[in-house]
Design an enzyme around this catalytic site. Structure first.
Site, PDB file in Angstrom:
ATOM      1  N   ARG A 101       0.878  -1.179   0.000  1.00 55.58           N
ATOM      2  CA  ARG A 101       0.000   0.000   0.000  1.00 55.58           C
ATOM      3  C   ARG A 101       0.909   1.220   0.000  1.00 55.58           C
ATOM      4  NH1 ARG A 101      -5.158   1.052   3.742  1.00 55.58           N
ATOM      5  NH2 ARG A 101      -5.952  -0.190   2.013  1.00 55.58           N
ATOM      6  N   HIS A 128      -7.457   0.894  -6.346  1.00 52.67           N
ATOM      7  CA  HIS A 128      -7.617   0.002  -5.176  1.00 52.67           C
ATOM      8  C   HIS A 128      -8.240  -1.302  -5.692  1.00 52.67           C
ATOM      9  CE1 HIS A 128      -7.814  -1.304  -1.185  1.00 52.67           C
ATOM     10  NE2 HIS A 128      -8.697  -0.499  -0.659  1.00 52.67           N
ATOM     11  N   GLN A 131      -9.963  -4.042  -3.427  1.00 49.83           N
ATOM     12  CA  GLN A 131     -11.275  -3.643  -2.917  1.00 49.83           C
ATOM     13  C   GLN A 131     -12.359  -3.901  -3.957  1.00 49.83           C
ATOM     14  OE1 GLN A 131     -12.170  -2.287   0.254  1.00 49.83           O
ATOM     15  NE2 GLN A 131     -14.145  -2.882  -0.596  1.00 49.83           N
ATOM     16  N   ASP A 224     -17.355   6.703  -1.167  1.00 50.99           N
ATOM     17  CA  ASP A 224     -16.062   6.580  -0.492  1.00 50.99           C
ATOM     18  C   ASP A 224     -15.787   7.915   0.191  1.00 50.99           C
ATOM     19  OD1 ASP A 224     -13.461   5.822   0.252  1.00 50.99           O
ATOM     20  OD2 ASP A 224     -12.595   6.282  -1.713  1.00 50.99           O
ATOM     21  N   CYS A 267     -16.305   1.225   0.877  1.00 53.41           N
ATOM     22  CA  CYS A 267     -15.097   0.430   1.142  1.00 53.41           C
ATOM     23  C   CYS A 267     -14.593   0.601   2.571  1.00 53.41           C
ATOM     24  CB  CYS A 267     -14.010   0.784   0.140  1.00 53.41           C
ATOM     25  SG  CYS A 267     -13.476   2.502   0.228  1.00 53.41           S
ATOM     26  N   ARG A 295     -12.959  -8.941   1.341  1.00 54.33           N
ATOM     27  CA  ARG A 295     -11.551  -8.634   1.059  1.00 54.33           C
ATOM     28  C   ARG A 295     -10.685  -9.883   1.299  1.00 54.33           C
ATOM     29  NH1 ARG A 295      -9.577  -3.464   1.676  1.00 54.33           N
ATOM     30  NH2 ARG A 295      -7.613  -4.411   1.012  1.00 54.33           N
TER      31      ARG A 295
HETATM   32  N1  NVA Z   1     -10.050   6.541  -1.279  1.00 52.98           N
HETATM   33  C1  NVA Z   1      -9.709   6.048   0.048  1.00 52.98           C
HETATM   34  C2  NVA Z   1      -9.917   4.576   0.132  1.00 52.98           C
HETATM   35  C3  NVA Z   1      -9.723   3.996   1.522  1.00 52.98           C
HETATM   36  C4  NVA Z   1      -9.801   2.489   1.581  1.00 52.98           C
HETATM   37  C5  NVA Z   1      -8.272   6.398   0.344  1.00 52.98           C
HETATM   38  O1  NVA Z   1      -7.428   6.299  -0.541  1.00 52.98           O
HETATM   39  O2  NVA Z   1      -7.982   6.786   1.483  1.00 52.98           O
END
Ligand code: NVA
Length: 311
Positions: A101, A128, A131, A224, A267, A295
């Site tokens: 990540r 992502h 997800q 989101d 998410c 997930r």
């Molecule tokens: N768009 C959000 C997703 C979190 C799972 C982020 O990047 O923080």
């Protein structure tokens, strides 16, 4: 050739489908396959905060017979203390796969270019993809399939989730609609890629600044956070009174324009009263807890696929 999962469209349609099929089997029988038996280690590296991703990858790697090795990006300081390429050369010799990540997509691409083990995107600024597989499995479970169904995302159209909805949703044969202000459009190249996939798969793409047009008749509606990780400096502008996203909040009123049995996705983490109303996320249409659990199952299936261990 080593396969990686850096963006949703690194999989073709059949591959996405068979990963979702395997995820459903793994959900029913969690120890069905053990491709990491030995155990082989998987490096799971975090340059940004996490809860679900750390939980689901550590649990998943353990259930696949492997050893989950969580690496704190604050200690590793990848790209600062030493280059991404040097880190890749060191880590890649020790583990069976790398899960990362991080911030820019170019970082994970550079990692993948310097290892001969699979690299999995556990969220970048741009995508992502894990997800989205969880979302698609959830859609399958609640709507009986993905092909021909419509999937709407409302909120920050320029973020990683919007991009992944466009690519993974069209790969799954869905009609993907993004409701977002004109100031926060998805990247043009992602929209083009999604349109090309939709044309092949019989789906479609709509990007609109009209939230009602985006949601009208939709079978699944997702949102989101308005403040993605890394955007904290912009928090006041994104969430304050003049938020450009206010009209796109997933409220009961907005959801009333969707199909009668439409499901609501998020998410997580969620901010009730901002991008989603409490009565929606905690209400009867919400499938977010299934989505969070999924997930685990999809990521195990992705690892099995990348390791060449599909049963
Ligand atoms: N768009 C959000 C997703 C979190 C799972 C982020 O990047 O923080």
């Amino acid at each position: 050739m080593t396969r990686h999962f850096l963006a949703d469209d690194d999989l073709d349609v059949q591959e996405q489908e068979s990963i979702l099929d395997l995820a459903a089997r793994l959900k029913a029988e969690r120890h069905l396959i053990q491709p990491l038996a030995g155990p082989q280690a998987v490096a799971i590296i975090f340059d940004k905060p996490t809860l679900r991703t750390q939980l689901s990858f550590t649990t998943g790697v353990a259930e696949l017979g492997g050893y989950p090795m969580v690496v704190d990006g604050n200690l590793a300081q990848i790209g600062t203390r030493e280059s991404v390429a040097d880190v890749a050369r060191v880590v890649g010799r020790q583990v069976g796969a790398i899960v990362w990540r991080t911030h820019g997509q170019e970082r994970i691409e550079e990692m993948a270019a310097h290892v001969d083990v699979p690299v999995v995107n556990a969220l970048t600024d741009d995508y992502h993809p894990c997800q989205l597989l969880a979302d698609l499995l959830t859609v399958r479970e609640h709507l009986g399939g993905t092909r021909g169904r419509s999937l709407t995302y409302v909120g920050d159209g320029g973020n990683n989730m919007a991009h992944s909805y466009l690519l993974a949703g069209t790969l799954a044969g869905m009609h993907v609609r993004i409701g977002t202000p004109s100031s926060h459009q998805p990247a043009a190249d992602v929209v083009r890629r999604a349109e090309a996939i939709a044309e092949e798969q019989g789906g479609s793409v709509l990007v609109t600044d009209d939230p009602i047009e985006a949601v009208a008749g939709a079978h699944a509606v997702a949102t989101d956070t308005w403040v993605s990780m890394g955007m904290e400096e912009d928090k006041a502008g994104r969430t304050g009174e003049a938020s450009p996203f206010a009209r796109y909040s997933l409220t009961r009123e907005l959801l009333s324009h969707a199909a009668d049995e439409a499901i609501a996705l998020h998410c997580l983490p969620a901010y009730r009263g901002l991008e989603i109303e409490a009565e929606v996320i905690d209400g009867p249409r919400s499938v977010v807890w299934d989505e969070a659990e999924n997930r685990l199952h999809v990521q195990k299936a992705v690892l099995a696929f990348l390791l060449g261990a599909m049963p």
